[in-house]
Structure formats: C-alpha cells, structure tokens
Design a protein around this motif. Structure first.
Motif, mmCIF file in Angstrom:
data_model
loop_
_atom_site.group_PDB
_atom_site.id
_atom_site.type_symbol
_atom_site.label_atom_id
_atom_site.label_comp_id
_atom_site.label_asym_id
_atom_site.label_seq_id
_atom_site.Cartn_x
_atom_site.Cartn_y
_atom_site.Cartn_z
ATOM 1 N N GLY A 133 -6.921 -1.010 -5.225
ATOM 2 C CA GLY A 133 -6.670 -1.860 -3.987
ATOM 3 C C GLY A 133 -7.123 -3.394 -4.281
ATOM 4 N N GLN A 149 -5.895 -0.446 0.078
ATOM 5 C CA GLN A 149 -5.881 0.842 -1.051
ATOM 6 C C GLN A 149 -4.604 0.720 -1.906
ATOM 7 N N SER A 184 0.921 -1.167 -0.053
ATOM 8 C CA SER A 184 -0.063 -0.015 -0.009
ATOM 9 C C SER A 184 1.018 1.411 -0.010
#
Length: 424
Positions: A373, A316, A288
C-alpha cells in the motif's frame, strides 16, 4: 646693527627666490603630467568609462562587461562574475571575445545565443545565454548577457504539456468517433447499439474529466489561492472527499474511515484544498483491491516555523515502486498506464495536489511499499486563529482525544471527527 640688517635682508631675498623657484617647478611638473605620453596612452584596466555609463550598467538586469582595446575587462557586473564570464580580469568565453573583437573592428552590433557549461555542477548541464555586443565610444566595447536557462525550461515544459494534452485528448475523441460509426452500422441491432452507447458514455466521461482537470491545473498554477483564503475545517474537507468517492468505494466493497484530532483548520482556498484531498482519496480507492481499507487521519504538528496540519491518506493497494515514487507528481505520469485507462485516470490528479500544496506554503510526500500500500501525506500551515484560541484556553493541550490530568478531552476541541464508512 647695519650688518645684521643686511644679513636679514639677504636671507629674506633668498627665501623669496627659493619659493618662486619651487612654485615654478611645481607648475612645470603639473604641466608635464598633463602631456600625453606613450605610457599614458596605453589602455589598461583602469581606463575611465564615458560619463553616465557606470550608473546605467549598475541598474541593468543583464550581466554587463566592458572591454578595452587590449581585451582587458574595464568594468564587469557581479552577475557576470557569477555566470563565470570574467576570470582573472579577462573575458573567459572565447566566442564572446571573438564577437567583441569583430565589433571593435567594424563597429557593428552583434547578437548570438550560446550554451555554456554551468560552473560547479560537474554534470555537464548547459547554461543558455543570449550575448549582445555593441561599441561603447571609440575605444571600448560593451557586452550584455541574458540568462535564458529558466525561459527555455518553461518553454520546454509548455511544449511537453501541449503535446501530452493533445495525446490524451486524441484517445477519447478517437474512441468516440469510432463508437459513433459502430452505432450507425449496428442500427438494426439493439443489443450492439446499447453496448456501443455504454462505451461512448465511458469515453465521454473520461474526456470530461480530462478537460476539467486541465482547467483545474491551469487555475491552481495561475491563481493566487491566498487572495480568497479563509480558515477551512479539516473535518469538512475529509467528509467531502469521502462523499466524493463513496460510490466507487461501495462498488469495490472498500471501507473508508476517518479519524484524528477535531477542530483543525487550514488557512487557504477551500475549493483548491477540497480538490487536492479529494484527488488523494480518489486515487487510494481506484488503486486499491476490493474488500480493503482506506484511512484518512489528521493531526497537528509543532514546527519551528509555525504549526502545521498533517493529513495522511493510507490505502492497502498495489503500492508504488521506488523508481516511480519520484515521478508520481509529474503531469500525465502514470505508474500503470493500463490500469489508469481502466480506472479513468488522467495523470493530472497528483500534479494538482502538488501545486495546491506548494501554493499554500505546504508540501505533499509519499511513502509506499509494493504489494502493501501507500500513504500520501499532505502538510499545510494551520490557520492562526485556531492556535490563538488554543493558547488562550485553560489547561494543558490534549492531542488526539487522550485524557489529560484534568480528565477527558473537551468535546469541542478534541473529539475525533466523524468516521463515515462504506462497509461490505
């Protein structure tokens, strides 16, 4: 009266003669049937097996086929039909038929390994078998066939695993060797020594993690996790996984939050379950970007075969392409090898998750969209003691802290578990 008596006597004598003639005819017919004739000596599919052979063949794990002098099938096991060895009362594999003829001619035992086309697939997949032919008496030939397909697959997996492990170990070991030489050459330069020593620590950590994950993967593949199974609280597993990744998340200013129904329990090995969930959360943090959010949520699902606990880890991050999604759970497979080297990934984390889920009677799935994501979902059977307690409790069930007709959710069963966060 004398005439009638004479007639009766004559009739009795005639009947006796007829009976004697009939008995003699029956004896002659029976004797003729026992005589060998050209027709009775001709081998056919009903030729009898030697005593005890039929019983022995019925208990063998191998596919068995018995052939007579005309290459007709006298006896065949159901496995032989399933493999497609016998069709229409004949042996369908020419190579095996030639072996049987050679053995019938010289009496020698023969064995060979063959690759046969798999029936019904249409994809040309080979069926690896080992065929052994031996004489059975003076007229019959016995063919035993072992299916080696699964053994070959396991051997191929083992070879690939050894090759991959050797390659992965070679990288950090080679780096440590080069860095140690650099340190020796730069002994009069403190700054260079410090820089090289830092790199050596990184490679040593990478090597340690790789060895540990290899050990973990071997353990989850060989051990039965349900031998030491116990009810494991989901909120404790989530808190442990978050604490494991707290430092990495803090350095990237990633917010980690947990939520969902409380008092959920999974039946299984606590150590393996903690390692599986920890790997999912660690991957979410590593892949991430900074100042994003990683969420962990748990809930109960009512399934036909019994209730299950679903734990979803959402990030995400960079996402996973469709072509990579089917392979992310393979050992040593990396979506982005360059990024894995930067994050210290070994390519074994998701393989461990898959094996832990399977050994506990569950599964792991992934949803992902590139640039948006990913969500990894772990589904495992719920501990039975929790469901029994819930069924015995008063009032209708309440899910995820919603208020029911009797008022707010009971804090002991429905209060969301703590949501520790790492904030910017």
């Amino acid at each position: 009266m004398d005439v009638n008596a004479a007639v009766a006597a004559a009739a009795a004598i005639g009947g006796a003669c007829t009976g004697v003639i009939a008995m003699l005819a029956f004896r002659w017919s029976e004797r003729d049937q026992k005589k060998p004739t050209r027709t009775s000596m001709r081998p056919d599919s009903n030729a009898p097996l030697p005593p005890g052979v039929d019983t022995v063949l019925s208990v063998l794990s191998s596919s068995a086929v018995v052939l007579d002098e005309s290459d007709s099938v006298v006896k065949a096991s159901s496995a032989a039909y399933a493999l497609g060895l016998v069709r229409g009362g004949r042996l369908a594999v020419d190579a095996m038929l030639n072996m049987a003829r050679d053995t019938r001619r010289d009496g020698e035992i023969r064995q060979v390994e063959l690759d046969l086309p798999r029936r019904g697939t249409g994809r040309g997949e080979a069926l690896a078998v080992s065929a052994r032919v031996a004489p059975l008496g003076s007229r019959l030939v016995l063919l035993l066939v072992e299916d080696l397909t699964e053994a070959r697959r396991i051997e191929a997996v083992r070879r690939d695993f050894v090759a991959n492990v050797s390659h992965e170990l070679k990288t950090p070991v080679g780096a440590l060797s080069l860095l140690s030489e650099a340190v020796m050459d730069a002994s009069d330069d403190p700054e260079a020594v410090e820089r090289f020593a830092g790199r050596m620590q990184i490679e040593a950590t990478r090597l340690t993690n790789l060895v540990q994950e290899i050990i973990d993967l071997s353990r989850v593949q060989n051990d039965d996790p349900l031998e030491d199974a116990e009810p494991v609280r989901v909120d404790e597993l989530v808190a442990e996984a978050i604490d494991r990744c707290r430092q990495q998340a803090g350095s990237k200013q990633i917010t980690m939050a947990a939520g969902g129904a409380a008092e959920l329990r999974i039946w299984g090995n606590r150590g393996q379950l903690a390692a599986a969930l920890g790997n999912l959360v660690e991957n979410a943090v590593n892949y991430s970007p900074a100042r994003t959010r990683v969420g962990i949520a748990a809930r109960r699902l009512s399934m036909p075969g019994g209730d299950q606990i679903e734990i979803a880890v959402t990030d995400q991050g960079i996402g996973i392409s469709e072509k990579d999604r089917e392979r992310v759970f393979e050992r040593f497979y990396r979506v982005d090898p360059a990024r894995s080297r930067a994050t210290g990934g070994t390519g074994l984390g998701l393989a461990i998750v898959k094996h832990v889920a399977a050994s506990h009677g569950g599964e792991v799935t992934v949803w992902s969209s590139e640039g948006q994501g990913s969500t990894f979902t772990l589904r495992l059977p719920e501990a039975g003691s929790v469901r029994e307690r819930d069924r015995s409790s008063d009032g209708p069930p309440v899910v995820n802290g919603d208020e029911g007709p009797r008022g707010p959710a009971h804090p002991d069963t429905l209060e969301p578990f703590p949501a520790p966060e790492v904030l910017p």
